[in-house]
Design a protein around this motif. Sequence first.
Motif, PDB file in Angstrom:
ATOM      1  N   ALA A 198       0.854  -1.407   0.111  1.00  0.00           N
ATOM      2  CA  ALA A 198      -0.160   0.031   0.035  1.00  0.00           C
ATOM      3  C   ALA A 198       0.836   1.053  -0.036  1.00  0.00           C
ATOM      4  O   ALA A 198       0.574   2.313  -0.783  1.00  0.00           O
ATOM      5  N   ALA A 199       1.945   1.152   0.840  1.00  0.00           N
ATOM      6  CA  ALA A 199       2.698   2.540   0.859  1.00  0.00           C
ATOM      7  C   ALA A 199       3.430   2.463  -0.568  1.00  0.00           C
ATOM      8  O   ALA A 199       3.819   3.733  -1.007  1.00  0.00           O
ATOM      9  N   GLY A 200       3.724   1.465  -0.916  1.00  0.00           N
ATOM     10  CA  GLY A 200       4.528   1.490  -2.391  1.00  0.00           C
ATOM     11  C   GLY A 200       3.614   2.025  -3.456  1.00  0.00           C
ATOM     12  O   GLY A 200       4.129   2.746  -4.372  1.00  0.00           O
ATOM     13  N   ALA A 201       2.342   1.708  -3.581  1.00  0.00           N
ATOM     14  CA  ALA A 201       1.361   2.193  -4.355  1.00  0.00           C
ATOM     15  C   ALA A 201       1.060   3.900  -4.338  1.00  0.00           C
ATOM     16  O   ALA A 201       1.112   4.604  -5.189  1.00  0.00           O
ATOM     17  N   LEU A 202       0.952   4.105  -2.940  1.00  0.00           N
ATOM     18  CA  LEU A 202       0.969   5.734  -2.426  1.00  0.00           C
ATOM     19  C   LEU A 202       2.255   6.383  -3.135  1.00  0.00           C
ATOM     20  O   LEU A 202       2.136   7.473  -3.573  1.00  0.00           O
ATOM     21  N   TYR A 203       3.482   5.687  -2.977  1.00  0.00           N
ATOM     22  CA  TYR A 203       4.829   6.363  -3.326  1.00  0.00           C
ATOM     23  C   TYR A 203       4.556   6.439  -4.855  1.00  0.00           C
ATOM     24  O   TYR A 203       5.103   7.503  -5.142  1.00  0.00           O
ATOM     25  N   GLU A 204       4.151   5.699  -5.520  1.00  0.00           N
ATOM     26  CA  GLU A 204       4.029   5.577  -6.809  1.00  0.00           C
ATOM     27  C   GLU A 204       3.299   6.782  -7.296  1.00  0.00           C
ATOM     28  O   GLU A 204       3.600   7.563  -8.464  1.00  0.00           O
ATOM     29  N   VAL A 205       2.263   6.933  -6.768  1.00  0.00           N
ATOM     30  CA  VAL A 205       1.149   8.149  -7.172  1.00  0.00           C
ATOM     31  C   VAL A 205       2.098   9.581  -6.793  1.00  0.00           C
ATOM     32  O   VAL A 205       1.985  10.309  -7.577  1.00  0.00           O
ATOM     33  N   VAL A 206       2.700   9.483  -5.844  1.00  0.00           N
ATOM     34  CA  VAL A 206       3.499  10.798  -5.404  1.00  0.00           C
ATOM     35  C   VAL A 206       4.565  11.207  -6.492  1.00  0.00           C
ATOM     36  O   VAL A 206       5.048  11.853  -7.024  1.00  0.00           O
ATOM     37  N   ARG A 231      -0.150   5.345   8.603  1.00  0.00           N
ATOM     38  CA  ARG A 231       0.346   6.518   9.296  1.00  0.00           C
ATOM     39  C   ARG A 231       0.840   7.697   8.412  1.00  0.00           C
ATOM     40  O   ARG A 231       0.564   8.800   8.641  1.00  0.00           O
ATOM     41  N   GLY A 232       1.634   7.265   7.622  1.00  0.00           N
ATOM     42  CA  GLY A 232       2.183   8.103   6.604  1.00  0.00           C
ATOM     43  C   GLY A 232       1.156   8.882   5.809  1.00  0.00           C
ATOM     44  O   GLY A 232       1.375   9.892   5.321  1.00  0.00           O
ATOM     45  N   GLY A 233       0.189   8.170   5.340  1.00  0.00           N
ATOM     46  CA  GLY A 233      -0.893   8.490   4.605  1.00  0.00           C
ATOM     47  C   GLY A 233      -1.855   9.735   5.398  1.00  0.00           C
ATOM     48  O   GLY A 233      -2.247  10.825   4.840  1.00  0.00           O
ATOM     49  N   TRP A 234      -1.687   9.399   6.580  1.00  0.00           N
ATOM     50  CA  TRP A 234      -2.520  10.264   7.522  1.00  0.00           C
ATOM     51  C   TRP A 234      -1.901  11.453   7.696  1.00  0.00           C
ATOM     52  O   TRP A 234      -2.215  12.829   7.607  1.00  0.00           O
ATOM     53  N   LEU A 235      -0.618  11.422   7.673  1.00  0.00           N
ATOM     54  CA  LEU A 235       0.374  12.503   7.748  1.00  0.00           C
ATOM     55  C   LEU A 235       0.483  13.402   6.546  1.00  0.00           C
ATOM     56  O   LEU A 235       0.229  14.767   6.740  1.00  0.00           O
ATOM     57  N   VAL A 236       0.514  12.796   5.610  1.00  0.00           N
ATOM     58  CA  VAL A 236       0.349  13.554   4.179  1.00  0.00           C
ATOM     59  C   VAL A 236      -0.924  14.119   4.081  1.00  0.00           C
ATOM     60  O   VAL A 236      -0.903  15.417   3.514  1.00  0.00           O
ATOM     61  N   LEU A 237      -2.047  13.578   4.249  1.00  0.00           N
ATOM     62  CA  LEU A 237      -3.331  14.366   4.196  1.00  0.00           C
ATOM     63  C   LEU A 237      -3.388  15.580   5.140  1.00  0.00           C
ATOM     64  O   LEU A 237      -3.803  16.475   4.551  1.00  0.00           O
ATOM     65  N   GLY A 238      -2.943  15.262   6.127  1.00  0.00           N
ATOM     66  CA  GLY A 238      -2.997  16.618   7.152  1.00  0.00           C
ATOM     67  C   GLY A 238      -2.029  17.715   6.702  1.00  0.00           C
ATOM     68  O   GLY A 238      -2.407  18.708   6.762  1.00  0.00           O
ATOM     69  N   ARG A 239      -0.855  17.187   6.002  1.00  0.00           N
ATOM     70  CA  ARG A 239      -0.159  18.268   5.412  1.00  0.00           C
ATOM     71  C   ARG A 239      -0.785  19.044   4.297  1.00  0.00           C
ATOM     72  O   ARG A 239      -0.585  20.280   4.104  1.00  0.00           O
ATOM     73  N   LEU A 240      -1.459  18.337   3.553  1.00  0.00           N
ATOM     74  CA  LEU A 240      -2.054  18.816   2.379  1.00  0.00           C
ATOM     75  C   LEU A 240      -3.299  19.708   2.766  1.00  0.00           C
ATOM     76  O   LEU A 240      -3.530  20.901   2.114  1.00  0.00           O
ATOM     77  N   LEU A 241      -4.075  19.430   3.776  1.00  0.00           N
ATOM     78  CA  LEU A 241      -4.910  20.307   4.065  1.00  0.00           C
ATOM     79  C   LEU A 241      -4.685  21.603   4.859  1.00  0.00           C
ATOM     80  O   LEU A 241      -5.504  22.602   5.063  1.00  0.00           O
ATOM     81  N   ARG A 242      -3.259  21.630   5.286  1.00  0.00           N
ATOM     82  CA  ARG A 242      -2.757  22.860   6.129  1.00  0.00           C
ATOM     83  C   ARG A 242      -1.809  23.642   5.134  1.00  0.00           C
ATOM     84  O   ARG A 242      -1.103  24.518   5.298  1.00  0.00           O
TER      85      ARG A 242
END
Length: 111
Positions: A34-42, A78-89
């Motif tokens: 899952a982290a690898g898939a999100l990494y590929e999107v970024v 947790r990484g996805g949660w941190l990224v979402l928070g960062r994008l919102l702020r």
Amino acid sequence: MWLVSLLLVVLPRAAGPLRPAGDDPAAPRPDGRAAGALYEVVRRYRTKASPLLPACCPYTPSCSTYAVKALHRHGALRGGWLVLGRLLRCRPGAARRRGYYDPVPGRRART
């Protein structure tokens, strides 16, 4: 502008390997699926859409660098949660209050 970047990230590549050659210089590819898939999107955003758009992230490191590091360090959940928070702020007012510097938090120690 958002639509162009979204289309470039979501649309499939015409040809080529599933994984780009080499890791991102910000952080290596994460281990989990899952982290690898999100990494590929970024990673795809960083190589395809970001060069076409003006630099507008008020933070250091940029939001995409933050995303790569968070996914590598903390995994998909947790990484996805941190990224979402960062994008919102990610806006100038919030960045000013934080001094324009917002690094990825370190790993929590297990007890």
